[in-house]
Design a protein around this motif. Structure first.
Motif, mmCIF file in Angstrom:
data_model
loop_
_atom_site.group_PDB
_atom_site.id
_atom_site.type_symbol
_atom_site.label_atom_id
_atom_site.label_comp_id
_atom_site.label_asym_id
_atom_site.label_seq_id
_atom_site.Cartn_x
_atom_site.Cartn_y
_atom_site.Cartn_z
ATOM 1 N N THR A 131 0.895 -1.131 -0.184
ATOM 2 C CA THR A 131 0.038 0.095 -0.038
ATOM 3 C C THR A 131 0.928 1.439 0.008
ATOM 4 O O THR A 131 1.754 1.581 0.755
ATOM 5 C CB THR A 131 -0.792 0.024 1.142
ATOM 6 N N SER A 132 0.477 2.095 -0.854
ATOM 7 C CA SER A 132 1.084 3.508 -1.000
ATOM 8 C C SER A 132 2.719 3.631 -0.887
ATOM 9 O O SER A 132 3.245 4.049 -0.052
ATOM 10 C CB SER A 132 0.537 4.375 0.240
ATOM 11 N N GLU A 133 3.285 3.074 -1.726
ATOM 12 C CA GLU A 133 4.851 3.147 -1.972
ATOM 13 C C GLU A 133 5.181 4.801 -2.237
ATOM 14 O O GLU A 133 5.826 5.305 -1.897
ATOM 15 C CB GLU A 133 5.297 2.364 -3.256
ATOM 16 N N GLU A 134 3.872 5.555 -2.853
ATOM 17 C CA GLU A 134 4.140 6.768 -3.260
ATOM 18 C C GLU A 134 3.582 7.688 -2.173
ATOM 19 O O GLU A 134 2.663 7.243 -1.492
ATOM 20 C CB GLU A 134 3.349 7.052 -4.539
ATOM 21 N N PRO A 135 4.260 8.675 -1.796
ATOM 22 C CA PRO A 135 3.783 9.777 -1.028
ATOM 23 C C PRO A 135 2.747 10.527 -1.120
ATOM 24 O O PRO A 135 2.497 11.410 -0.235
ATOM 25 C CB PRO A 135 5.006 10.489 -0.630
ATOM 26 N N THR A 136 2.169 10.648 -2.469
ATOM 27 C CA THR A 136 1.185 11.265 -2.904
ATOM 28 C C THR A 136 0.064 11.743 -1.783
ATOM 29 O O THR A 136 -0.058 12.950 -1.331
ATOM 30 C CB THR A 136 0.550 10.910 -4.284
ATOM 31 N N ARG A 137 -0.660 10.695 -1.424
ATOM 32 C CA ARG A 137 -1.772 11.059 -0.564
ATOM 33 C C ARG A 137 -1.421 11.582 1.064
ATOM 34 O O ARG A 137 -2.000 12.236 1.534
ATOM 35 C CB ARG A 137 -2.725 9.893 -0.521
ATOM 36 N N PHE A 138 -0.612 10.598 1.449
ATOM 37 C CA PHE A 138 -0.207 10.765 3.133
ATOM 38 C C PHE A 138 1.384 11.459 3.218
ATOM 39 O O PHE A 138 1.415 11.513 4.540
ATOM 40 C CB PHE A 138 -0.587 9.527 3.852
ATOM 41 N N ALA A 159 -2.519 8.351 12.210
ATOM 42 C CA ALA A 159 -2.772 10.000 12.457
ATOM 43 C C ALA A 159 -2.533 10.697 11.165
ATOM 44 O O ALA A 159 -2.860 11.850 11.066
ATOM 45 C CB ALA A 159 -2.219 10.254 13.667
ATOM 46 N N LEU A 160 -1.620 10.242 10.198
ATOM 47 C CA LEU A 160 -1.354 11.088 9.133
ATOM 48 C C LEU A 160 -2.644 11.275 8.272
ATOM 49 O O LEU A 160 -3.593 10.733 8.039
ATOM 50 C CB LEU A 160 -0.692 9.960 7.983
ATOM 51 N N LEU A 161 -2.458 12.607 7.921
ATOM 52 C CA LEU A 161 -3.587 13.263 7.246
ATOM 53 C C LEU A 161 -3.380 13.314 5.833
ATOM 54 O O LEU A 161 -2.227 13.765 5.273
ATOM 55 C CB LEU A 161 -3.900 14.501 7.821
ATOM 56 N N ASP A 162 -4.289 13.185 5.112
ATOM 57 C CA ASP A 162 -4.463 13.428 3.516
ATOM 58 C C ASP A 162 -4.744 15.013 3.252
ATOM 59 O O ASP A 162 -4.828 15.752 4.088
ATOM 60 C CB ASP A 162 -5.306 12.394 2.716
ATOM 61 N N LYS A 163 -4.864 15.240 2.027
ATOM 62 C CA LYS A 163 -4.987 16.878 1.810
ATOM 63 C C LYS A 163 -6.262 17.336 2.197
ATOM 64 O O LYS A 163 -6.301 18.444 2.162
ATOM 65 C CB LYS A 163 -4.863 17.193 0.148
ATOM 66 N N ASP A 164 -7.340 16.352 2.350
ATOM 67 C CA ASP A 164 -8.635 16.708 2.849
ATOM 68 C C ASP A 164 -8.667 16.705 4.218
ATOM 69 O O ASP A 164 -9.776 16.761 4.908
ATOM 70 C CB ASP A 164 -9.702 16.029 2.341
ATOM 71 N N GLU A 165 -7.377 16.802 5.010
ATOM 72 C CA GLU A 165 -7.234 16.538 6.435
ATOM 73 C C GLU A 165 -8.315 15.106 6.953
ATOM 74 O O GLU A 165 -8.308 15.126 8.322
ATOM 75 C CB GLU A 165 -8.081 17.747 7.101
ATOM 76 N N LEU A 166 -8.170 14.038 6.089
ATOM 77 C CA LEU A 166 -8.552 12.987 6.535
ATOM 78 C C LEU A 166 -7.584 12.093 7.277
ATOM 79 O O LEU A 166 -6.517 11.748 6.402
ATOM 80 C CB LEU A 166 -9.511 12.175 5.530
ATOM 81 N N PRO A 167 -7.695 11.623 8.392
ATOM 82 C CA PRO A 167 -6.740 10.588 8.693
ATOM 83 C C PRO A 167 -6.647 9.242 8.163
ATOM 84 O O PRO A 167 -7.749 8.651 7.869
ATOM 85 C CB PRO A 167 -6.949 10.365 10.172
ATOM 86 N N LEU A 168 -5.303 8.477 8.054
ATOM 87 C CA LEU A 168 -5.152 7.305 7.280
ATOM 88 C C LEU A 168 -6.309 6.456 8.212
ATOM 89 O O LEU A 168 -6.908 5.885 7.252
ATOM 90 C CB LEU A 168 -3.917 6.688 7.494
ATOM 91 N N ARG A 169 -6.417 6.540 9.255
ATOM 92 C CA ARG A 169 -7.302 5.414 9.962
ATOM 93 C C ARG A 169 -8.676 5.406 9.453
ATOM 94 O O ARG A 169 -9.109 4.319 8.961
ATOM 95 C CB ARG A 169 -7.391 5.791 11.432
ATOM 96 N N GLN A 170 -9.172 6.562 9.165
ATOM 97 C CA GLN A 170 -10.604 6.778 8.641
ATOM 98 C C GLN A 170 -10.516 6.290 7.168
ATOM 99 O O GLN A 170 -11.552 5.714 6.597
ATOM 100 C CB GLN A 170 -11.039 8.144 8.623
#
Lengths: 418, 418
Positions: A131-138, A159-170
């Motif tokens: 999952t997610s080798e690329e850092p684009t989202r998180f 707790a890492l957030l994407d550009k929409d401030e959504l945490p990885l967990r969610q």
């Protein structure tokens, strides 16, 4: 023994995977613009399709809590540590169709080639899609392999957030991966050996006219975020002598990064500011805040530290002179990895037996294998890509080059699985 | 005659309008972060609410094809050219709650104050809310007033694209403004006079401790887009000597713009790069393309041309040295406006009769009045705002300052409407 690789099937599956993308397909034959960000609809459709291929090949599929997907061909001694291979299928915006994907679909084809030839491996052979080798989202690369290797704290990851401030967990739970991230880490004896197939993403094999690169080291990558706070206002009314323009300060920092990388005079030093976010981001507003993301890599971690020291010195000067404040956040600063001599030897033996030309080399791009190296002996197999171009829609590898890579991988996995 | 301005109602309506916003309300009392981009849901809700206020005041409302909204208090000689006032209610991202809005709600309160006092104007008084004074969505400011004045070609306007590549024609039709843009232009005898109330967006009135600014000139604004094309690739694998990094080139251009503005040594020269868009915009990708937007203003159009000449010289050097190509697009380059002596005199007379301190000044920000000036005699009334801050959430004007402005506007409109 020459394992029968189905070249047409491999190319066909590469093309199909390239179709799971958010961007329009405008590439020439063999080139497809691909944007496939982790846990988007396109990523989820690609994952579902890949799992159907694994099942067609009779592989046992499991997924962990971060979405790393494992497809296992069970060996005759299933309790032995397995031999692993794999890569990633996520793609940065407007990327190409070969980066990562060859390691997944090529790994699958290597297994099928062994199956066709009637190979019965002693150890299980496990294909991993990380999952997610690329850092684009998180904002951090190799999310799945870092967690698998235990080099990223699970709570920090969640707790890492994407550009929409959504945490990885969610985000991962919405994608159907609801388990506990602490369960992702694998024990040190899970894999007896690991080999990843990848396009070179550099020009050396093509320049030298060679077919296979045998990776002996993976360069040490680091990435940082800088937040520059100045003073905003109306672009007409805020007069020049009163300005503390965050973007002008950022421009000086961008140039200082370039200067510091060039100043080492070492070909292995690279530093890049790849993203700029301007706040408020209006043509008629003086920028009050700018966020930058910096990527710096070197085969020599001390030289990489020298680059960062020079960047920080330039930043201190910019802060003082322009009256702005700059915050630095280290996203990751990883140690380089060294390949296992035994696996390098196995790859070289495979090249020799197949009559393929080869050389040893350093990987300047980093890969999931950098993290797998923390828990298992690893090496990587590179195949040439045109002009060394990657992370662009015109990224291209010939089907012959891909097939060479799959053949070497298959021979290597067979050798390592005993 | 001291017209009865309802101060509490004015403040209350300013607060209500500030609530139509896309961003969270985090400001202190009297400060509200506002993002209200033209034809978004927030803009449409604000428009609906404003029309209900106009109707409560007995004004006749009409809307044109671009969404400019006219609210007319019909005079005793309705066939005479009207007296106009108004401003805009759109707001750039993370802006404040006073820019533009005071000219609309203050204009309305000025009319209601006259109504309360039993004024019966000879000429009709028309309050205008202009569409998209801010360039946020379509890249060009004063969309509504440019079309009203006939200085923007209707076909070109309809083809303007927003960030999602939607043309204005489609966006305005979706918002319910379906007519022909050629119908927006007003005849030269439509208004006999025009006065716009606005916060200063600069620090001069506050510094001088004065209550009212009487605008005699509006500075000449120009804006440009630059597209810098370099060569992208993987941030690890594309080595420094082979790079043609579009962002490093952009950084040099940003600094050249600042240098050129400072080099005139004139306080009235300002130049700002307010937006940066990096392609592909990933931390691990060398930027292949960067889009910049430049805003340059001066009270002297020749000096503004000198700034641009210097910027172009720097760009030529960057292109040559870095092997990038830079395309320039002029978005607008407008002539300055000079206020009508008669209206300036009327405003000054109002200040005197109300006992308010005042001075003449130049508007360095540009306003819809710059374009109304092409078809009618105009002037503007400024009130102080704290620290001269604008286009930021902490933009602030006291209710006393706003009330002073409304009183001067009401007296001026009464005088001009005869």
């Amino acid at each position: 023994m020459n394992l029968p690789v189905d070249t047409a099937k491999l190319q066909n599956e590469m093309d199909t995977l390239a179709g799971f993308t958010q961007v329009e397909q405008t590439g020439r034959k063999g080139e497809r613009a691909v944007t496939r960000v982790v846990f988007t609809d396109d990523d989820m459709r690609a994952r579902a399709w890949l799992k159907s291929l694994y099942e067609d090949a009779g592989l046992a599929v499991r997924e962990d809590a971060v979405g790393n997907t494992f497809a296992r061909w069970i060996g005759s001694e299933p309790d032995l540590p397995a031999v692993g291979t794999g890569s990633h299928t996520d793609a940065i915006p407007h990327a190409g169709m070969y980066d990562g994907t060859l390691g997944v679909l090529g790994g699958l084809e290597a297994i099928r080639a062994m199956q066709r030839a009637g190979v019965k491996p002693r150890r299980s052979i496990e294909l991993v899609m990380f999952t997610s080798e690329e850092p684009t989202r998180f904002g951090i690369g190799c999310l799945g392999s870092r967690l698998l290797a235990g080099t990223l704290d699970p709570a920090r990851a969640d707790a890492l957030l994407d550009k929409d401030e959504l945490p990885l967990r969610q985000v991962r739970e919405a994608a159907g991966f609801a388990g506990d991230l602490t369960q992702v880490k694998l024990p040190a004896d899970y894999y007896s050996a690991w080999a990843e197939l990848h396009i070179e993403q550099g020009p050396l094999l093509e320049c030298d006219g060679l077919q296979i690169g045998v990776v002996t080291h993976i360069a040490a990558p680091a990435s940082y975020r800088f937040t520059i706070e100045g003073f905003g206002g109306h672009a007409g009314a805020l007069l020049m002598p009163h300005r503390r323009d965050a973007l002008c300060a950022a421009a000086e920092i961008i140039l200082a990064v370039e200067h510091a990388a060039l100043a080492t005079a070492a070909i292995d030093t690279v530093a890049t500011v790849g993203t700029v976010k301007v706040h408020p981001g209006a043509v008629n507003s003086v920028p009050s805040r700018v966020d930058l993301e910096l990527d710096v890599r070197d085969t020599d971690p001390d030289r990489r530290d020298t680059v960062m020291a020079q960047v920080r010195k330039a930043i201190a000067d910019v802060q003082e002179r322009r009256g702005v404040t700059v915050r630095e956040e280290e996203v990751n600063a990883d140690a380089p990895a060294t390949s296992s001599r035994a696996i390098v030897a196995s790859i070289e033996k495979a090249c020799e037996s197949l009559g393929l030309s080869h050389r040893r080399m350093v990987s300047r791009a980093y890969h999931d294998s950098l993290f797998v190296a923390r828990i298992a002996p690893v090496a990587m197999i590179f195949v040439p890509c045109r002009g060394g171009v990657s992370h662009r829609p015109d990224e291209f590898a010939t089907v012959e080059a891909m097939t060479d890579g799959v053949r070497v991988l298959a021979e290597t996995l067979r050798d390592l699985a005993g």
